[in-house]
Design an enzyme around this catalytic site. Structure first.
Site, PDB file in Angstrom:
ATOM      1  N   HIS A 296       7.866  -8.022  -3.366  1.00 23.21           N
ATOM      2  CA  HIS A 296       6.566  -8.400  -3.934  1.00 23.21           C
ATOM      3  C   HIS A 296       6.670  -9.738  -4.679  1.00 23.21           C
ATOM      4  O   HIS A 296       7.058  -9.744  -5.853  1.00 23.21           O
ATOM      5  CB  HIS A 296       6.082  -7.320  -4.902  1.00 23.21           C
ATOM      6  CG  HIS A 296       5.691  -6.048  -4.224  1.00 23.21           C
ATOM      7  ND1 HIS A 296       4.418  -5.828  -3.735  1.00 23.21           N
ATOM      8  CD2 HIS A 296       6.402  -4.932  -3.927  1.00 23.21           C
ATOM      9  CE1 HIS A 296       4.360  -4.630  -3.191  1.00 23.21           C
ATOM     10  NE2 HIS A 296       5.548  -4.061  -3.280  1.00 23.21           N
TER      11      HIS A 296
ATOM     12  N   GLY B 235     -19.333 -11.192 -26.912  1.00 21.64           N
ATOM     13  CA  GLY B 235     -18.036 -11.113 -26.236  1.00 21.64           C
ATOM     14  C   GLY B 235     -17.878 -12.297 -25.296  1.00 21.64           C
ATOM     15  O   GLY B 235     -18.838 -13.027 -25.032  1.00 21.64           O
ATOM     16  N   VAL B 236     -16.661 -12.476 -24.792  1.00 28.58           N
ATOM     17  CA  VAL B 236     -16.363 -13.654 -23.975  1.00 28.58           C
ATOM     18  C   VAL B 236     -17.271 -13.732 -22.738  1.00 28.58           C
ATOM     19  O   VAL B 236     -17.902 -14.758 -22.474  1.00 28.58           O
ATOM     20  CB  VAL B 236     -14.899 -13.601 -23.474  1.00 28.58           C
ATOM     21  CG1 VAL B 236     -14.547 -14.856 -22.717  1.00 28.58           C
ATOM     22  CG2 VAL B 236     -13.953 -13.363 -24.614  1.00 28.58           C
TER      23      VAL B 236
ATOM     24  N   GLY C 127       0.844  -1.197   0.000  1.00 31.61           N
ATOM     25  CA  GLY C 127       0.000   0.000   0.000  1.00 31.61           C
ATOM     26  C   GLY C 127       0.871   1.235   0.000  1.00 31.61           C
ATOM     27  O   GLY C 127       2.070   1.159   0.287  1.00 31.61           O
TER      28      GLY C 127
ATOM     29  N   GLU D 224       4.334 -11.450  -5.864  1.00 29.42           N
ATOM     30  CA  GLU D 224       3.265 -11.561  -6.872  1.00 29.42           C
ATOM     31  C   GLU D 224       3.656 -11.002  -8.232  1.00 29.42           C
ATOM     32  O   GLU D 224       3.024 -11.291  -9.247  1.00 29.42           O
ATOM     33  CB  GLU D 224       1.993 -10.859  -6.366  1.00 29.42           C
ATOM     34  CG  GLU D 224       2.043  -9.330  -6.294  1.00 29.42           C
ATOM     35  CD  GLU D 224       2.702  -8.768  -5.022  1.00 29.42           C
ATOM     36  OE1 GLU D 224       3.493  -9.485  -4.385  1.00 29.42           O
ATOM     37  OE2 GLU D 224       2.436  -7.603  -4.690  1.00 29.42           O
TER      38      GLU D 224
ATOM     39  N   SER E  42     -20.172 -12.197 -21.815  1.00 25.22           N
ATOM     40  CA  SER E  42     -21.619 -12.394 -21.949  1.00 25.22           C
ATOM     41  C   SER E  42     -21.919 -13.766 -22.556  1.00 25.22           C
ATOM     42  O   SER E  42     -22.934 -14.386 -22.241  1.00 25.22           O
ATOM     43  CB  SER E  42     -22.275 -11.257 -22.725  1.00 25.22           C
ATOM     44  OG  SER E  42     -21.928 -11.282 -24.077  1.00 25.22           O
TER      45      SER E  42
END
Ligand code: XMP
Length: 518
Positions: free
Chosen positions: A173, A229-230, A58, A175, A232
């Site tokens: 980090h 689209g993917v 943060g 990640e 929907s």
């Protein structure tokens, strides 16, 4: 659909820019993971019964008044906690260690020396490893019961642990992919420390979600706006498998789709496709072209397309009458980016289909994908047997070709850009570029110039080809498409598409350009 994983790790967000990445990395271990604001009451966290907790980085300093904080009880629940950057400093601060401004700020790839190779977090990690650092403060004294397990040249406590209490702190980090063995370290935390089984699988998600949707919807009616689209598409298929004909999908063809796209979507979801649902294709091309006639200003075009889309959808849904549920293909980044109610910036307020709930008469929204990342949605889609052409689609803007035609949109220009784009995509696929390039398309410039075809003078349009590589679509680099491919595409476009006599390749990055032209 709340408690979808049998085991979960939770990420507590302190406003770090990598909060989504942390959750993604955990999910890559097949462990379900959700992000919560640091303001979430401890009691709620306890009720979730997480196998582990990760505190994010943060932008604040833990010792400043009003900085986001945590109660010491968070660290005494018997649940393993891993603090990252700000999260690591906060752990020390709350438990009696000392955090202060570092004499040397560390930023970027940094060599980390492991002091305790036997730490469970460092199983398989090299004794010297490159990690991503980004901090102004540092832990100058670890809290009682902790031992330092790694250091760097400027950071004496790059990692620390209190093994008995299962508390771990990383100043770097893990990640971020720049941390070369970061994935392994997170894997070690999730499996080695938290004891997760790693049984979160997309196949199970699909089956479970279908069961839950069936239970929830019962005999109710569901309406879904399907764009092809993917998100929907996967949303619609989950619903159709759950409730079949109780679902109505409205697909608005605004005449600004790529070549044959309307037919592809209708083929999959319409009566001839494998799904048994009420599929309504609205051929509204003429309406859109009429509204767009004479309009050249990009924002105005976008607005007209958006508003007309809503009008068409509204008319169709009125024909259906009252529905019980409105389905939306909201996905997890939309949820996170809409703000967690904590420290994270609200990047955008998400409206999946531009404020639909305002006029559709419905009881409740269903969002079966709201816990999934995009790549997970794709996995579900493939598992459900949706054609790869739909599931692996590149992003396509809502206003469609309307913003890939510079200046006024006319049916003739739509035809030109559709044809050119189809050729470009076909050749890129043939050259295997579809596997390596993030997004590519053809656009129609508003420029006409003189050329020669046979013995004739021509005065025709120029097509612009765009191909970009990007991680997050916020910044992008022009892809290095082989010259041979560009030559073939150019030759085919000028020969096969009437009224095009020139082709340009756009090498502008974003910024200063954007990916789309308008
Ligand atoms: P830009 O042009 O802003 O595009 O660099 C970034 C990404 O967003 C897509 N894009 C849109 N997607 N509605 C959408 O759903 C839009 O109005 C829109 N405009 C741009 C674009 O294709 C690229 O992937």
């Amino acid at each position: 659909m709340e408690n979808i994983g049998s085991e979960k790790v939770i990420v507590i967000d302190f406003g770090g820019q990598y909060n989504q990445l942390v959750a993604r990395r955990v999910r890559e271990c097949n462990v379900y993971c959700e992000i919560y604001s640091y303001k979430t009451p401890l009691e709620d966290i306890r009720k979730m019964n997480p196998k582990g907790i990760i505190l994010t980085g943060g932008p604040n300093s833990v010792y400043e008044a009003g900085a986001p904080t945590a109660t010491p009880d968070l660290f005494h629940m018997g649940i393993p906690v891993l603090g990252l950057c700000y999260g690591a400093q906060l752990m020390m601060h709350v438990l009696g260690g000392k955090v202060e401004k570092a004499p040397e700020r560390e930023y970027g790839k940094t060599k980390v020396c492991i002091d305790k190779p036997a730490s469970r977090l460092f199983t398989g990690v090299d004794s010297k490893t490159v990690c991503w650092m980004s901090h102004n403060d540092y832990i100058s004294r670890v809290a009682e019961g902790f031992e330092i397990i790694a250091h760097t040249a400027n950071c004496p406590a790059a990692a620390a642990e209190n093994e008995g209490q299962q508390l771990y702190a990383f100043q770097f980090h893990p990640e971020v992919l720049h941390t070369v063995q970061g994935k392994l370290m997170l894997h070690n935390f999730v499996f080695g420390v938290c004891g997760c089984a790693g049984d979160w699988k997309m196949e199970d998600f699909a089956e479970k979600t279908i069961r839950e949707l069936r239970e929830k919807i019962g005999d109710g009616k569901v309406l879904c706006a399907l764009s092809g689209g993917v998100d929907s598409s996967v949303c619609a298929v989950l619903l159709s498998k759950a409730v079949g004909k109780k679902l109505t999908c409205v697909f608005v063809d605004h005449g600004l789709l790529r070549k044959d796209e309307g037919d592809l979507v209708s083929g999959v979801f319409g009566p001839d496709g494998p799904y048994d649902l009420n599929f309504i294709r609205v051929n509204a091309q003429e309406r859109f072209y009429k509204k767009l006639a004479g309009v050249t200003e990009p924002e105005k075009k976008r607005k007209i397309i958006g508003e007309e889309f809503i009008r068409v959808f509204e008319e169709e849904s009125k024909k259906i009458g009252k529905v019980d549920f409105l389905a939306q293909g909201t996905i997890y980044p939309d949820v996170v980016e809409s703000g967690l109610g904590g420290e994270s910036a609200t990047i955008k307020s998400h409206h999946n289909v531009g404020g639909l709930p305002d006029f559709v008469d419905f009881k409740e929204i269903v969002e079966p994908l709201r816990n999934l990342f995009k790549d997970e949605v794709r996995k579900v889609g493939l598992h459900l047997g949706i054609p790869e052409a739909l599931v692996m689609r590149q992003p396509f803007p809502g206003p469609g070709l309307g913003i890939r035609i510079i200046g006024e949109v006319t049916p003739e220009k739509v035809r030109i850009v559709q044809e050119a784009d189809a050729i470009y995509r076909e050749e890129m696929d043939k050259a295997g570029m579809n596997k390596t390039v993030g997004q590519y398309f053809a656009a129609l410039t508003n420029m006409r110039s003189v050329g020669v075809m046979g013995d004739e003078r021509t005065y025709d349009y120029a097509i612009a080809l765009r191909a970009v590589n990007t991680v997050d679509f916020m910044t992008a680099d022009a892809a290095e498409v082989p010259y041979e491919v560009l030559k073939t595409v150019t030759s085919r476009i000028v020969n096969e598409v009437s009224h095009v006599n020139r082709v340009f390749y756009d090498v502008t990055s974003k910024p200063p350009g954007t990916i789309e032209f308008e």
